[in-house]
Design an enzyme around this catalytic site. Structure first.
Site, PDB file in Angstrom:
ATOM      1  N   SER A 158       0.829  -1.198   0.000  1.00  0.00           N
ATOM      2  CA  SER A 158       0.000   0.000   0.000  1.00  0.00           C
ATOM      3  C   SER A 158       0.869   1.256   0.000  1.00  0.00           C
ATOM      4  O   SER A 158       1.619   1.489  -0.949  1.00  0.00           O
ATOM      5  CB  SER A 158      -0.952  -0.036   1.197  1.00  0.00           C
ATOM      6  OG  SER A 158      -1.916   0.999   1.104  1.00  0.00           O
ATOM      7  N   ASP A 182      -0.432  -4.167  -3.946  1.00  0.00           N
ATOM      8  CA  ASP A 182      -1.562  -3.240  -4.040  1.00  0.00           C
ATOM      9  C   ASP A 182      -1.161  -1.832  -3.619  1.00  0.00           C
ATOM     10  O   ASP A 182      -1.610  -1.303  -2.591  1.00  0.00           O
ATOM     11  CB  ASP A 182      -2.763  -3.708  -3.216  1.00  0.00           C
ATOM     12  CG  ASP A 182      -4.071  -3.215  -3.838  1.00  0.00           C
ATOM     13  OD1 ASP A 182      -4.161  -3.151  -5.072  1.00  0.00           O
ATOM     14  OD2 ASP A 182      -5.003  -2.872  -3.089  1.00  0.00           O
ATOM     15  N   HIS A 252      -7.950  -5.216  -0.465  1.00  0.00           N
ATOM     16  CA  HIS A 252      -6.631  -4.573  -0.375  1.00  0.00           C
ATOM     17  C   HIS A 252      -5.616  -5.526   0.264  1.00  0.00           C
ATOM     18  O   HIS A 252      -4.497  -5.695  -0.238  1.00  0.00           O
ATOM     19  CB  HIS A 252      -6.781  -3.301   0.462  1.00  0.00           C
ATOM     20  CG  HIS A 252      -5.656  -2.331   0.339  1.00  0.00           C
ATOM     21  ND1 HIS A 252      -5.069  -1.980  -0.859  1.00  0.00           N
ATOM     22  CD2 HIS A 252      -5.010  -1.588   1.296  1.00  0.00           C
ATOM     23  CE1 HIS A 252      -4.120  -1.081  -0.653  1.00  0.00           C
ATOM     24  NE2 HIS A 252      -4.057  -0.840   0.654  1.00  0.00           N
TER      25      HIS A 252
END
Length: 451
Positions: A158, A182, A252
């Site tokens: 992330s 991600d 996610h």
């Protein structure tokens, strides 16, 4: 004698307690910290084969203070992302342990929970630059002491993906590899390359996308970008807000779980270069001639086998599908069907493979397929298990029509070709499929010369 045994036991217990106190742990904060807001503080926790479960807090200024930190070893940094609850990421330990099982590494967990734990996401984004500056200074010291930048691998999740990109950019793309799981989308989407991760930030950049319609980044960022299940709506993740926090983070977080599968060799997910996930599901992108004998790239830790080719190609988007839980990988086949009905038939197929007491199922229902007389219809069949030795096979034809009369599909030939490189083929000739009726048979050697 009893006194001696008691003293020995007391000494051993004291040693164990002291050792436990020496182990550095990831910062555990609470929601209250995130609500108040935390200022940036970066801690580097070192793990090696010698201390695989006991972290050592590294000094930013004196690398020689840690004799177990051998700069002749490759070094992998694990960089987490936004932590709105303040709790440690549940995936940190499995990733670190599996990396050390794979190779003799320095694994450094980058703990920037002070800075990432903040209900104000914009403040956490602001802290990514500060974290990157801290890591850049540390890696520069590593380089000054003889470490090779090419042997550095950064795994960023992330916001951690963009932190890794900023670090890589500070070294003009000379670090060895960045793996982006991600990469974060909010406040990074639409930014120029200098303000986010891009493929020039390392010698090799591989990225996985699992939540492009919410928390993740939609566009490709690396030499190879993997879009699991099209990059949205991961199987097994909740679809309504009534599921609580899992609704927001499941897609996610799936990126890390897929990477863990690749690390522990649970299975291998072949990914196919394609313009879109729809084209992939339609079976339009099942060849990987540009990769030669290697075949289609496999997602995850071992994708570096394709590194040289991917660097020449520049940027490659690939797609693959997964199951709802670990092991996540599917086994891909191309199904070619030729019928001899006079009229066209439209519908869906379900294929099953049986062997060694197991059953693997592939349901081809993402859209209605057309079947035409003496014309080969090519479909992608993705099985939820890998059956190496197929003893039986079955086909079922359906139309999902309630009002229409039941149809029959007169199959002249069904050919199933495995797509993992060995091109194992299974065939069956002259099969009558009554609608919604499963037909089980033993597959035959393919008589390709007859068609």
């Amino acid at each position: 004698m009893f006194l001696w045994q008691y003293l020995t036991l007391l000494l051993l217990t004291t040693v164990q307690i002291c050792k436990a106190e020496e182990c550095a742990e990831f910062t555990d904060l609470k929601l209250a910290h995130a609500i108040i807001g935390t200022s940036i503080r970066v801690r580097l926790l070192l793990y090696t084969k010698e201390n695989a479960t006991c972290g050592t807090l590294l000094s930013h200024s004196n690398l020689s203070a840690h004799p177990q930190f051998l700069l002749t070893r490759p070094t992998t940094f694990i960089v987490h992302g936004y932590r709105p609850s303040g709790s440690p990421p549940i995936w940190i330990n499995p990733v670190r342990e599996l990396l050390l099982e794979r190779a003799d590494l320095n694994v450094i967990v980058v703990d920037w929970n002070h800075g990432a734990a903040n209900v104000n996401y914009m403040k956490a984004v602001e802290n990514t630059r500060k974290t990157a500056a801290n890591l850049t200074a540390f890696i520069q010291k590593m380089k000054n002491n003889g470490a090779s930048l090419s042997s550095i691998h950064m795994i960023g999740v992330s916001l951690g993906a963009h932190i890794s990109g900023f670090v890589g950019a500070n070294f003009n793309g000379t670090i060895g590899r960045i793996t982006a799981l991600d990469p974060a989308g909010p406040l990074f989407t639409g930014k120029s390359e200098k303000d986010r991760l891009d493929l020039t930030d390392a010698q090799f950049v591989d990225a996985l996308h699992t939540d492009i319609d919410a928390l993740g980044f939609r566009e490709p960022l690396g030499h190879i970008d993997f879009y699991a299940n099209g990059g949205t709506d991961q199987p097994g993740c909740p679809r309504t807000i009534f599921s609580g926090g899992s609704y927001f983070k499941c897609d996610h977080q799936r990126s890390v779980l897929l990477f863990i599968d690749s690390l522990n060799r649970t299975c291998s997910s072949r990914a196919f270069p394609c313009d879109s996930y729809k084209d992939f599901l339609d079976g339009k992108c099942l060849k990987c001639d540009q990769f030669g004998s290697l075949g289609c790239p496999v997602f995850g830790y071992n994708v570096t086998q394709w590194k040289d080719i991917l660097q020449k190609l520049g940027q490659t988007k690939t797609y693959f599908s997964t199951t709802a839980q670990s092991p996540f990988c599917k086994t891909n086949y191309m199904l070619e069907v030729m019928i001899w009905n006079k009229e066209e038939r439209w519908g869906y197929l379900t294929v099953k493979l049986h062997g060694n007491g197991k059953e693997a199922v592939a349901t081809i229902d993402h859209k209605e397929s057309m079947f035409r007389k003496f014309t080969e219809t090519k479909l992608l069949a993705q099985f939820d298990q890998d059956i190496q030795s197929v003893e039986k096979m079955s086909l079922k034809f359906s139309t999902n029509s309630v009002c229409e009369p039941k149809r029959k599909l007169r199959v002249l030939r069904a050919r199933l070709t495995r797509l993992d490189g060995n091109e194992k083929r299974l065939c069956r000739y002259d099969v009558l499929l009554a609608e919604n009726k499963e037909v089980i048979f033993k597959p035959l050697p393919c008589e390709d010369n007859n068609f």
